[in-house]
Scaffold this motif. Structure first.
Motif, PDB file in Angstrom:
ATOM      1  N   THR A   1       0.863  -1.180   0.000  1.00  0.00           N
ATOM      2  CA  THR A   1       0.000   0.000   0.000  1.00  0.00           C
ATOM      3  C   THR A   1       0.894   1.223   0.000  1.00  0.00           C
ATOM      4  OG1 THR A   1      -2.004   0.956   0.952  1.00  0.00           O
ATOM      5  CG2 THR A   1      -0.275   0.322   2.516  1.00  0.00           C
ATOM      6  N   THR A   2       0.322   2.367  -0.285  1.00  0.00           N
ATOM      7  CA  THR A   2       1.044   3.636  -0.199  1.00  0.00           C
ATOM      8  C   THR A   2       0.254   4.562   0.713  1.00  0.00           C
ATOM      9  OG1 THR A   2       1.917   3.368  -2.440  1.00  0.00           O
ATOM     10  CG2 THR A   2       1.992   5.594  -1.487  1.00  0.00           C
ATOM     11  N   VAL A   3       0.961   5.182   1.653  1.00  0.00           N
ATOM     12  CA  VAL A   3       0.347   6.089   2.619  1.00  0.00           C
ATOM     13  C   VAL A   3       1.009   7.456   2.478  1.00  0.00           C
ATOM     14  CG1 VAL A   3      -0.038   6.535   5.080  1.00  0.00           C
ATOM     15  CG2 VAL A   3      -0.122   4.195   4.214  1.00  0.00           C
ATOM     16  N   LEU A   4       0.189   8.499   2.415  1.00  0.00           N
ATOM     17  CA  LEU A   4       0.729   9.854   2.313  1.00  0.00           C
ATOM     18  C   LEU A   4       1.521  10.222   3.566  1.00  0.00           C
ATOM     19  CD1 LEU A   4      -2.257  11.836   0.777  1.00  0.00           C
ATOM     20  CD2 LEU A   4      -0.073  11.310  -0.318  1.00  0.00           C
ATOM     21  N   ASP A   5       2.651  10.865   3.360  1.00  0.00           N
ATOM     22  CA  ASP A   5       3.434  11.383   4.474  1.00  0.00           C
ATOM     23  C   ASP A   5       2.562  12.370   5.250  1.00  0.00           C
ATOM     24  OD1 ASP A   5       5.888  11.729   5.941  1.00  0.00           O
ATOM     25  OD2 ASP A   5       6.040  13.716   5.013  1.00  0.00           O
ATOM     26  N   GLY A   6       2.532  12.231   6.555  1.00  0.00           N
ATOM     27  CA  GLY A   6       1.703  13.084   7.395  1.00  0.00           C
ATOM     28  C   GLY A   6       0.418  12.413   7.838  1.00  0.00           C
ATOM     29  N   ASN A   7       0.027  11.320   7.189  1.00  0.00           N
ATOM     30  CA  ASN A   7      -1.180  10.599   7.568  1.00  0.00           C
ATOM     31  C   ASN A   7      -0.816   9.599   8.666  1.00  0.00           C
ATOM     32  OD1 ASN A   7      -3.632   9.326   7.767  1.00  0.00           O
ATOM     33  ND2 ASN A   7      -3.833   8.898   5.579  1.00  0.00           N
ATOM     34  N   ASP A   8      -0.567  10.145   9.847  1.00  0.00           N
ATOM     35  CA  ASP A   8      -0.057   9.349  10.957  1.00  0.00           C
ATOM     36  C   ASP A   8      -1.024   8.265  11.412  1.00  0.00           C
ATOM     37  OD1 ASP A   8       2.238  10.875  10.851  1.00  0.00           O
ATOM     38  OD2 ASP A   8       1.593  12.245  12.441  1.00  0.00           O
ATOM     39  N   ARG A   9      -2.320   8.538  11.349  1.00  0.00           N
ATOM     40  CA  ARG A   9      -3.316   7.527  11.754  1.00  0.00           C
ATOM     41  C   ARG A   9      -3.198   6.293  10.856  1.00  0.00           C
ATOM     42  NH1 ARG A   9      -7.991   7.267  14.645  1.00  0.00           N
ATOM     43  NH2 ARG A   9      -7.957   9.472  15.146  1.00  0.00           N
ATOM     44  N   ALA A  10      -3.108   6.487   9.552  1.00  0.00           N
ATOM     45  CA  ALA A  10      -2.989   5.362   8.622  1.00  0.00           C
ATOM     46  C   ALA A  10      -1.647   4.655   8.794  1.00  0.00           C
ATOM     47  CB  ALA A  10      -3.157   5.844   7.182  1.00  0.00           C
ATOM     48  N   LEU A  11      -0.576   5.421   8.938  1.00  0.00           N
ATOM     49  CA  LEU A  11       0.736   4.797   9.146  1.00  0.00           C
ATOM     50  C   LEU A  11       0.721   3.905  10.380  1.00  0.00           C
ATOM     51  CD1 LEU A  11       3.089   7.789   8.284  1.00  0.00           C
ATOM     52  CD2 LEU A  11       3.023   5.577   7.112  1.00  0.00           C
ATOM     53  N   ALA A  12       0.116   4.379  11.457  1.00  0.00           N
ATOM     54  CA  ALA A  12       0.051   3.593  12.695  1.00  0.00           C
ATOM     55  C   ALA A  12      -0.765   2.313  12.478  1.00  0.00           C
ATOM     56  CB  ALA A  12      -0.541   4.426  13.822  1.00  0.00           C
ATOM     57  N   LEU A  13      -1.889   2.404  11.772  1.00  0.00           N
ATOM     58  CA  LEU A  13      -2.714   1.231  11.498  1.00  0.00           C
ATOM     59  C   LEU A  13      -1.908   0.178  10.750  1.00  0.00           C
ATOM     60  CD1 LEU A  13      -5.363  -0.414  11.114  1.00  0.00           C
ATOM     61  CD2 LEU A  13      -5.792   1.009   9.099  1.00  0.00           C
ATOM     62  N   TYR A  14      -1.284   0.573   9.659  1.00  0.00           N
ATOM     63  CA  TYR A  14      -0.537  -0.392   8.852  1.00  0.00           C
ATOM     64  C   TYR A  14       0.638  -0.969   9.631  1.00  0.00           C
ATOM     65  CZ  TYR A  14      -3.338   0.803   4.782  1.00  0.00           C
ATOM     66  OH  TYR A  14      -4.378   0.969   3.897  1.00  0.00           O
ATOM     67  N   ARG A  15       1.338  -0.152  10.378  1.00  0.00           N
ATOM     68  CA  ARG A  15       2.466  -0.662  11.184  1.00  0.00           C
ATOM     69  C   ARG A  15       1.984  -1.663  12.231  1.00  0.00           C
ATOM     70  NH1 ARG A  15       5.464   5.044  11.268  1.00  0.00           N
ATOM     71  NH2 ARG A  15       7.113   4.538   9.790  1.00  0.00           N
ATOM     72  N   ARG A  16       0.858  -1.373  12.886  1.00  0.00           N
ATOM     73  CA  ARG A  16       0.319  -2.312  13.891  1.00  0.00           C
ATOM     74  C   ARG A  16       0.047  -3.681  13.288  1.00  0.00           C
ATOM     75  NH1 ARG A  16      -3.031   1.839  15.504  1.00  0.00           N
ATOM     76  NH2 ARG A  16      -4.782   0.892  14.391  1.00  0.00           N
ATOM     77  N   GLU A  17      -0.326  -3.699  12.018  1.00  0.00           N
ATOM     78  CA  GLU A  17      -0.652  -4.959  11.357  1.00  0.00           C
ATOM     79  C   GLU A  17       0.550  -5.596  10.669  1.00  0.00           C
ATOM     80  OE1 GLU A  17      -3.561  -6.597  11.836  1.00  0.00           O
ATOM     81  OE2 GLU A  17      -3.861  -4.936  13.240  1.00  0.00           O
ATOM     82  N   GLY A  18       1.737  -5.016  10.848  1.00  0.00           N
ATOM     83  CA  GLY A  18       2.954  -5.642  10.352  1.00  0.00           C
ATOM     84  C   GLY A  18       3.532  -5.076   9.075  1.00  0.00           C
ATOM     85  N   PHE A  19       2.968  -4.007   8.540  1.00  0.00           N
ATOM     86  CA  PHE A  19       3.536  -3.356   7.357  1.00  0.00           C
ATOM     87  C   PHE A  19       4.800  -2.604   7.744  1.00  0.00           C
ATOM     88  CE2 PHE A  19      -0.646  -4.108   5.709  1.00  0.00           C
ATOM     89  CZ  PHE A  19      -0.580  -4.002   4.329  1.00  0.00           C
TER      90      PHE A  19
END
Length: 174
Positions: A126-144
């Motif tokens: 997936t690609t997440v916009l820089d600054g979209n911390d909520r999405a980055l945290a979600l994906y990281r929690r799931e192992g991305f």
């Protein structure tokens, strides 16, 4: 001695029960996913490239290939279910994931993401916009993990520069 119930944090993430029902998109869901997208996209842009770059789902879905793969919606469990989010997966890539902003923090994004991962094969991107911390945290929690950061044009509204983090997930070995 009576057995004690396991806490949610004690249960393997993929085995947790969600109050959200995920099902395939149907054409009658259009108004609901457009509403969810348009509200959540403003939040996403507010945190990244700016709301001046906002375009509605109706303006972008074709060019950005919303229906190039599979699309699922999440509904609440009420007698008259309400669509509260959606996710799209095409060729091993999560291309869209949006949640109704009035429902942030309730596990909808996690439920949708896990649903897509269960169907996405051994590697999902997936690609997440820089600054979209909520999405980055979600994906990281799931192992991305972030594998690359690119600067370029905002997908769907190329008049705006954007920085995106390309993230990958690998299925755990069985």
């Amino acid at each position: 001695m009576e057995p004690t119930a396991a806490k949610a944090s004690d249960v393997e993430p993929s085995k947790r029960v969600s109050p959200w029902r995920v099902r395939p998109y149907r054409p009658e869901d259009w108004d609901a996913i457009a509403r969810v997208h348009d509200l959540a996209r403003l939040d996403e842009l507010r945190q990244s490239v700016g709301t001046e770059a906002f375009l509605t789902l109706a303006e972008t879905f074709e060019e950005e290939g919303l229906f190039d793969g599979e699309v699922w919606v999440a509904e609440d469990g009420l007698a008259e279910p309400v669509v509260v989010g959606f996710v799209a997966l095409a060729d091993g890539e999560i291309t869209w994931l949006y949640v109704d902003p009035t429902r942030y923090g309730q596990g909808i994004g996690t439920t949708l993401l896990r649903h897509a991962l269960d169907r996405g094969g051994p590697e999902v991107e997936t690609t997440v916009l820089d600054g979209n911390d909520r999405a980055l945290a979600l994906y990281r929690r799931e192992g991305f993990v972030i594998v690359e950061t690119k600067q370029g044009k905002l997908a769907g509204n190329e008049a705006f520069p954007a920085t995106g983090h390309i993230m990958k997930w690998h299925a755990p070995p069985t």
